[in-house]
Design a protein around this motif. Structure first.
Motif, PDB file in Angstrom:
ATOM      1  N   ILE A  39      -8.005  28.398   1.598  1.00 30.35           N
ATOM      2  CA  ILE A  39      -8.701  28.602   0.331  1.00 30.35           C
ATOM      3  C   ILE A  39     -10.148  28.980   0.633  1.00 30.35           C
ATOM      4  O   ILE A  39     -10.846  28.265   1.357  1.00 30.35           O
ATOM      5  CB  ILE A  39      -8.658  27.330  -0.542  1.00 30.35           C
ATOM      6  CG1 ILE A  39      -7.213  26.984  -0.896  1.00 30.35           C
ATOM      7  CG2 ILE A  39      -9.498  27.505  -1.803  1.00 30.35           C
ATOM      8  CD1 ILE A  39      -7.079  25.701  -1.676  1.00 30.35           C
ATOM      9  N   HIS A  59      -6.016  24.820   4.023  1.00 35.02           N
ATOM     10  CA  HIS A  59      -5.022  25.353   3.084  1.00 35.02           C
ATOM     11  C   HIS A  59      -5.316  26.810   2.714  1.00 35.02           C
ATOM     12  O   HIS A  59      -4.813  27.304   1.698  1.00 35.02           O
ATOM     13  CB  HIS A  59      -4.981  24.486   1.830  1.00 35.02           C
ATOM     14  CG  HIS A  59      -4.419  23.118   2.064  1.00 35.02           C
ATOM     15  ND1 HIS A  59      -3.068  22.871   2.087  1.00 35.02           N
ATOM     16  CD2 HIS A  59      -5.023  21.930   2.313  1.00 35.02           C
ATOM     17  CE1 HIS A  59      -2.859  21.583   2.317  1.00 35.02           C
ATOM     18  NE2 HIS A  59      -4.011  20.993   2.470  1.00 35.02           N
ATOM     19  N   ASP A  63      -3.524  17.910   6.857  1.00 31.52           N
ATOM     20  CA  ASP A  63      -4.614  17.244   6.175  1.00 31.52           C
ATOM     21  C   ASP A  63      -5.500  16.445   7.119  1.00 31.52           C
ATOM     22  O   ASP A  63      -6.433  15.792   6.667  1.00 31.52           O
ATOM     23  CB  ASP A  63      -4.060  16.311   5.086  1.00 31.52           C
ATOM     24  CG  ASP A  63      -3.433  17.088   3.948  1.00 31.52           C
ATOM     25  OD1 ASP A  63      -3.760  18.275   3.806  1.00 31.52           O
ATOM     26  OD2 ASP A  63      -2.613  16.512   3.211  1.00 31.52           O
ATOM     27  N   LEU A  96     -10.116  22.527   2.350  1.00 34.01           N
ATOM     28  CA  LEU A  96      -9.728  23.767   1.672  1.00 34.01           C
ATOM     29  C   LEU A  96      -9.410  24.863   2.677  1.00 34.01           C
ATOM     30  O   LEU A  96      -8.453  25.632   2.491  1.00 34.01           O
ATOM     31  CB  LEU A  96     -10.860  24.213   0.747  1.00 34.01           C
ATOM     32  CG  LEU A  96     -11.243  23.259  -0.386  1.00 34.01           C
ATOM     33  CD1 LEU A  96     -12.413  23.815  -1.175  1.00 34.01           C
ATOM     34  CD2 LEU A  96     -10.069  22.980  -1.297  1.00 34.01           C
ATOM     35  N   ILE A 142      -7.013  21.139  -7.347  1.00 33.42           N
ATOM     36  CA  ILE A 142      -6.534  22.224  -6.481  1.00 33.42           C
ATOM     37  C   ILE A 142      -5.059  22.021  -6.124  1.00 33.42           C
ATOM     38  O   ILE A 142      -4.287  22.978  -6.041  1.00 33.42           O
ATOM     39  CB  ILE A 142      -7.410  22.301  -5.221  1.00 33.42           C
ATOM     40  CG1 ILE A 142      -8.816  22.757  -5.609  1.00 33.42           C
ATOM     41  CG2 ILE A 142      -6.808  23.247  -4.183  1.00 33.42           C
ATOM     42  CD1 ILE A 142      -9.820  22.663  -4.502  1.00 33.42           C
ATOM     43  N   ARG A 143      -4.656  20.784  -5.932  1.00 32.72           N
ATOM     44  CA  ARG A 143      -3.236  20.522  -5.660  1.00 32.72           C
ATOM     45  C   ARG A 143      -2.372  20.938  -6.849  1.00 32.72           C
ATOM     46  O   ARG A 143      -1.266  21.460  -6.677  1.00 32.72           O
ATOM     47  CB  ARG A 143      -3.031  19.042  -5.347  1.00 32.72           C
ATOM     48  CG  ARG A 143      -3.538  18.615  -3.970  1.00 32.72           C
ATOM     49  CD  ARG A 143      -3.053  17.235  -3.615  1.00 32.72           C
ATOM     50  NE  ARG A 143      -3.589  16.764  -2.358  1.00 32.72           N
ATOM     51  CZ  ARG A 143      -4.591  15.903  -2.238  1.00 32.72           C
ATOM     52  NH1 ARG A 143      -5.168  15.415  -3.334  1.00 32.72           N
ATOM     53  NH2 ARG A 143      -5.022  15.529  -1.054  1.00 32.72           N
ATOM     54  N   LYS A 194      -9.839  17.696  -5.281  1.00 34.32           N
ATOM     55  CA  LYS A 194      -8.582  17.824  -4.539  1.00 34.32           C
ATOM     56  C   LYS A 194      -7.379  17.799  -5.476  1.00 34.32           C
ATOM     57  O   LYS A 194      -6.438  18.585  -5.319  1.00 34.32           O
ATOM     58  CB  LYS A 194      -8.462  16.709  -3.506  1.00 34.32           C
ATOM     59  CG  LYS A 194      -9.342  16.890  -2.279  1.00 34.32           C
ATOM     60  CD  LYS A 194      -9.049  15.808  -1.259  1.00 34.32           C
ATOM     61  CE  LYS A 194      -9.860  16.038   0.012  1.00 34.32           C
ATOM     62  NZ  LYS A 194      -9.588  15.013   1.043  1.00 34.32           N
ATOM     63  N   GLN A 217      -6.325  36.568  -0.837  1.00 34.73           N
ATOM     64  CA  GLN A 217      -7.118  35.422  -1.258  1.00 34.73           C
ATOM     65  C   GLN A 217      -8.239  35.826  -2.202  1.00 34.73           C
ATOM     66  O   GLN A 217      -8.561  35.101  -3.147  1.00 34.73           O
ATOM     67  CB  GLN A 217      -7.677  34.718  -0.020  1.00 34.73           C
ATOM     68  CG  GLN A 217      -6.612  34.025   0.817  1.00 34.73           C
ATOM     69  CD  GLN A 217      -7.128  33.584   2.163  1.00 34.73           C
ATOM     70  OE1 GLN A 217      -8.269  33.840   2.517  1.00 34.73           O
ATOM     71  NE2 GLN A 217      -6.277  32.922   2.934  1.00 34.73           N
ATOM     72  N   ASN A 224      -1.378  24.378  -6.803  1.00 32.81           N
ATOM     73  CA  ASN A 224      -0.580  24.721  -5.620  1.00 32.81           C
ATOM     74  C   ASN A 224      -1.418  25.486  -4.597  1.00 32.81           C
ATOM     75  O   ASN A 224      -0.914  26.363  -3.894  1.00 32.81           O
ATOM     76  CB  ASN A 224       0.648  25.543  -6.010  1.00 32.81           C
ATOM     77  CG  ASN A 224       1.717  25.527  -4.930  1.00 32.81           C
ATOM     78  OD1 ASN A 224       1.764  24.627  -4.088  1.00 32.81           O
ATOM     79  ND2 ASN A 224       2.570  26.529  -4.937  1.00 32.81           N
ATOM     80  N   TYR A 225      -2.721  25.161  -4.554  1.00 30.15           N
ATOM     81  CA  TYR A 225      -3.653  25.716  -3.571  1.00 30.15           C
ATOM     82  C   TYR A 225      -3.833  27.229  -3.707  1.00 30.15           C
ATOM     83  O   TYR A 225      -4.301  27.887  -2.779  1.00 30.15           O
ATOM     84  CB  TYR A 225      -3.195  25.395  -2.139  1.00 30.15           C
ATOM     85  CG  TYR A 225      -3.017  23.915  -1.888  1.00 30.15           C
ATOM     86  CD1 TYR A 225      -4.111  23.090  -1.668  1.00 30.15           C
ATOM     87  CD2 TYR A 225      -1.749  23.346  -1.878  1.00 30.15           C
ATOM     88  CE1 TYR A 225      -3.957  21.734  -1.439  1.00 30.15           C
ATOM     89  CE2 TYR A 225      -1.582  21.987  -1.650  1.00 30.15           C
ATOM     90  CZ  TYR A 225      -2.689  21.182  -1.423  1.00 30.15           C
ATOM     91  OH  TYR A 225      -2.526  19.834  -1.206  1.00 30.15           O
ATOM     92  N   LYS A 226      -3.492  27.807  -4.867  1.00 28.92           N
ATOM     93  CA  LYS A 226      -3.626  29.250  -5.070  1.00 28.92           C
ATOM     94  C   LYS A 226      -4.862  29.534  -5.903  1.00 28.92           C
ATOM     95  O   LYS A 226      -4.789  29.748  -7.119  1.00 28.92           O
ATOM     96  CB  LYS A 226      -2.370  29.819  -5.734  1.00 28.92           C
ATOM     97  CG  LYS A 226      -1.126  29.717  -4.855  1.00 28.92           C
ATOM     98  CD  LYS A 226       0.076  30.308  -5.540  1.00 28.92           C
ATOM     99  CE  LYS A 226       1.308  30.226  -4.639  1.00 28.92           C
ATOM    100  NZ  LYS A 226       2.517  30.791  -5.269  1.00 28.92           N
ATOM    101  N   SER A 267     -14.051  29.295   0.105  1.00 26.80           N
ATOM    102  CA  SER A 267     -15.058  28.447  -0.538  1.00 26.80           C
ATOM    103  C   SER A 267     -16.391  29.175  -0.561  1.00 26.80           C
ATOM    104  O   SER A 267     -16.761  29.844   0.409  1.00 26.80           O
ATOM    105  CB  SER A 267     -15.209  27.127   0.214  1.00 26.80           C
ATOM    106  OG  SER A 267     -13.985  26.418   0.258  1.00 26.80           O
TER     107      SER A 267
END
Length: 337
Positions: free
Chosen positions: A111, A109, A206, A106, A72-73, A69, A38, A76-78, A113
């Motif tokens: 991610i 998924h 979600d 986040l 980030i979608r 959102k 990550q 692909n949340y990477k 922050s």
């Protein structure tokens, strides 16, 4: 036996051919854990708007949440996310709660922050006192201690113990009574959170609800944030009746009022269903809570003076806000038995 030998012979030749192929000099990077992977992802910076006040500037807050959102979608949340809070000049607990729910989204998924501190002193104090930095890593590596309470939970779980603890704390703060729960608030919060877990979002990953209880002298401010489809979207998705009065923008406000007045039957037609919203309205009408506000699907309901309005931005979820004073508790204590 002959077939078996031929099978082994063919597979042996295939292994030899694969081994004889020239290998690429570019080696694949292997990570020892997910956190190392990550940290290797690109980091994107998002500037939080100067006015991040959910009640005064709801459209600005909702657009920022939705745009972040969507961005980030599309990745692909990477990615990693950095929130720049330096320019925030006006924010309320609702805005803090919306931002915290985004960070919780986040985290679901996986991610990372990050964030910094507002330059304006009053906004900085609101962030610190709200408990925001207890739940998100600051760029400076500091974690402030909270004077407020933020209970964060997501997925398929509720938190009755935490709700009960805050209900007793409300009684202690306003009335000086220890080990006694303020049952109207306990019941309301439990109903909202149960509905969030069961019905608010069809996607388990979600699901996201947040409870904030802010203690001030002689008043307690309660915020429940439910990130899901929203009341109107859930109504259109689940209810079997054809709702003619939701076809126009102005009628959506009246539709929400009708829901709180239990004008529509539950989609399951069970007697114990569709009691959550009417229960909130009943507590407000009984003066057990004050200054009730509800924001959902681009509609802001203000029960105190009917200053409800249709927003230009669509909020996928439901935001509940109310206040509790000593007078509210005394009315509940002296209610007809």
């Amino acid at each position: 036996m002959r077939k078996r030998r031929r099978y082994n012979f063919i597979h042996k030749r295939m292994r030899i051919m694969r081994a004889s192929k020239p290998r690429s000099k570019r080696r694949r990077i292997r990570y020892t854990d997910t956190s190392e992977y990550q940290r290797s992802l690109p980091r994107y910076k998002f500037d939080v708007p100067e006015m991040f006040h959910l009640y005064n500037t709801p459209e600005m807050v909702i657009r920022f949440i939705n745009d972040t959102k969507d961005f980030i979608r599309n990745l692909n949340y990477k990615c990693q996310v950095e929130f720049n809070l330096e320019q925030v000049r006006s924010i309320d607990n609702g805005g803090v709660g919306m931002l915290l729910s985004l960070i919780n989204f986040l985290a679901k998924h996986k991610i990372n922050s990050y964030g910094n501190v507002p330059i304006e002193p009053e906004s900085k104090n609101i962030f610190i006192n709200s408990g925001f930095y207890d739940h998100v890593r600051s760029i400076q590596g500091k974690r402030a201690k909270s004077n407020d309470v933020f209970i964060v939970q997501s997925g398929t779980f509720t938190n009755p113990a935490g709700i009960s603890r805050e209900s007793r704390k409300i009684m202690s703060h306003l009335m000086g009574i220890e080990n006694m729960s303020y049952k109207p608030v306990y019941s309301l919060i439990g109903e909202i959170i149960s509905n969030s877990v069961e019905h608010a979002n069809p996607f388990k990953q979600d699901k996201n609800w947040l409870l904030s209880v802010h203690y001030e002298p002689n008043i307690v401010k309660v915020m429940v944030l439910d990130i899901g489809l929203g009341i109107l979207a859930t109504l259109k998705r689940k209810f079997r009746q054809k709702l003619v009065d939701v076809s126009t923008l102005t009628s959506e406000i009246q539709t929400l009022y009708n829901l709180f007045d239990k004008k529509y039957q539950s989609s399951t037609f069970e007697s114990n269903r569709n009691k959550g919203l009417p229960k909130i309205k009943l507590c407000y009408d009984s003066n057990y809570i004050s200054n009730l506000n509800v924001l959902t699907n681009g509609v802001l309901l203000d029960f105190s003076d009917k200053r409800s309005k249709r927003l230009t931005a669509n909020f996928q979820g439901t935001y509940y806000y109310w206040e509790i004073t000593r007078t509210n508790i005394e009315i509940w204590q002296h209610r007809p038995k």
